[in-house]
Write a protein that holds these residues in place. Structure first.
Motif, short mmCIF file in Angstrom:
data_model
loop_
_atom_site.label_atom_id
_atom_site.label_comp_id
_atom_site.label_asym_id
_atom_site.label_seq_id
_atom_site.Cartn_x
_atom_site.Cartn_y
_atom_site.Cartn_z
N GLU A 174 34.52 46.28 33.99
CA GLU A 174 34.38 47.81 35.25
C GLU A 174 33.43 46.83 36.12
N SER A 175 33.28 46.93 36.66
CA SER A 175 32.24 45.78 38.34
C SER A 175 32.01 44.34 37.95
N ASP A 176 31.89 44.17 40.07
CA ASP A 176 32.18 42.60 40.02
C ASP A 176 30.62 42.24 39.60
N ALA A 177 29.71 43.53 39.80
CA ALA A 177 28.16 42.96 38.58
C ALA A 177 28.64 42.60 37.51
N VAL A 178 29.01 43.20 36.90
CA VAL A 178 29.51 43.23 35.04
C VAL A 178 30.07 41.69 35.04
N SER A 179 30.89 41.49 36.18
CA SER A 179 31.95 40.01 35.68
C SER A 179 30.72 38.28 36.11
N ILE A 180 29.90 39.03 37.48
CA ILE A 180 29.04 38.13 37.71
C ILE A 180 28.13 37.61 36.34
N MET A 181 27.38 38.74 35.80
CA MET A 181 26.48 38.80 34.60
C MET A 181 27.57 38.64 33.80
N SER A 182 28.63 38.23 33.06
CA SER A 182 28.92 37.68 32.44
C SER A 182 29.46 36.21 32.24
N MET A 183 29.22 35.61 33.34
CA MET A 183 29.89 34.45 33.74
C MET A 183 28.24 33.74 33.72
N LYS A 184 27.02 34.32 33.99
CA LYS A 184 25.50 34.08 34.15
C LYS A 184 25.55 33.92 32.42
N ASN A 185 26.36 34.93 31.55
CA ASN A 185 25.98 34.74 30.54
C ASN A 185 26.59 34.10 29.37
N GLY A 186 27.32 33.12 30.10
CA GLY A 186 28.45 32.84 29.37
C GLY A 186 29.49 32.67 28.20
N ALA A 187 29.94 34.50 28.98
CA ALA A 187 31.18 34.63 28.30
C ALA A 187 31.84 34.33 28.96
#
Length: 277
Positions: A174-187
């Motif tokens: 739903e946002s680029d911030a969530v996409s980046i956090m998902s990358m950071k968390n390994g999803a």
């Protein structure tokens, strides 16, 4: 000194007053002589997209917000900002529940079928972001990775051109911030977003280490515009005001404040002449 109070003078004065009043009434009836009061415009945004539009201490701020403010001031409109989700932003604009939307919205041929756009006000490209241990040499490497993108964005379209539509490894957020956090968390292994968004994230998180890549052979330039409902009555006014602030230097001041460099206004003007789609 004698006071001039003859009946003739009084009659002449009354005649002049009546004539002036009649002329004013005719001007007001025809819309001339005084500026018609302009309605307050409703501007939609998704305030989760720093540095373009985001929340800071309960206030919506950002590059896009300052651009809109300058445009409205130049065009003589009052306005209010509504914060909503990315998908809702498009649907509310389509239904003319908003007078315009601003949120780093790329002008595209497909979107121009549904919406009207202003001239371009920002040039962008996509950037791939990965953890430090994940190496990416070109955009084609995304074919073999799990990738996060903003749903219904041109970043999604760019990734789909490489990975294919409906690829299960392409995760839509739903946002680029969530996409980046998902990358950071390994999803996911990589996130694809606009270059300025990625750069802003890294500037605000200097202790985090990431790889970034722009691939001009795959990711070309894109241009943002103010988005209006089809047939908007205010689009021409606001587009003229946008061109004015670009020409008079107001836009450059906003750009340097938020982006930290001088804008390439010649590229914006060239894109406007070519249609920017």
């Amino acid at each position: 000194m004698k006071k001039w109070t003859s009946k003739g003078a009084v009659a002449l004065g009354l005649t002049a007053v009546l004539a002036f009043t009649s002329a004013c009434s005719q001007e007001e009836a025809s819309g001339g002589g005084s500026e018609t009061e302009k309605k307050t415009l409703v501007v939609g945004t998704d305030a989760a997209y720093a540095p373009f539009t985001y929340m800071d201490k309960g206030e919506i701020v950002g590059f896009d917000i300052d651009v809109v403010d300058a445009v409205m001031d130049e065009a003589g409109y009052e306005y209010e900002i509504k914060n909503m989700g990315w998908d809702g932003l498009f649907e509310s604009t389509r239904q003319a529940q908003l007078d315009l939307a601003v949120c780093a919205i790329t002008i595209s041929g497909e979107r121009q079928e549904t919406f009207d756009f202003s001239s371009p006000y920002y040039q962008s490209t996509h950037m791939i972001m990965t953890k430090e241990e994940t190496k990416v040499d070109s955009a084609n490497d995304l074919k073999h990775m799990a990738v996060g993108v903003l749903n219904a964005s041109t970043g999604q379209i760019a990734a789909e051109k490489i990975m294919g539509q409906n690829n299960p490894n392409l995760k839509k957020y739903e946002s680029d911030a969530v996409s980046i956090m998902s990358m950071k968390n390994g999803a996911v292994q990589a996130s694809v977003a606009d270059n300025t968004v990625v750069t802003e994230y890294m500037k605000n998180n200097p202790n985090e280490k990431y790889n970034t890549l722009t691939d001009p052979e795959t990711f070309g330039s894109e241009f943002y515009g103010l988005m209006f409902p089809k047939g908007s009555e205010v689009a021409d006014d606001l587009d003229a005001a946008l061109k004015t602030i670009i020409e008079n230097g107001t836009y450059a001041e906003i750009y340097e404040k938020w982006i930290g460099s001088e804008p390439d206004t010649a590229a914006l003007q060239k894109a406007a002449e070519q249609g920017a789609a």
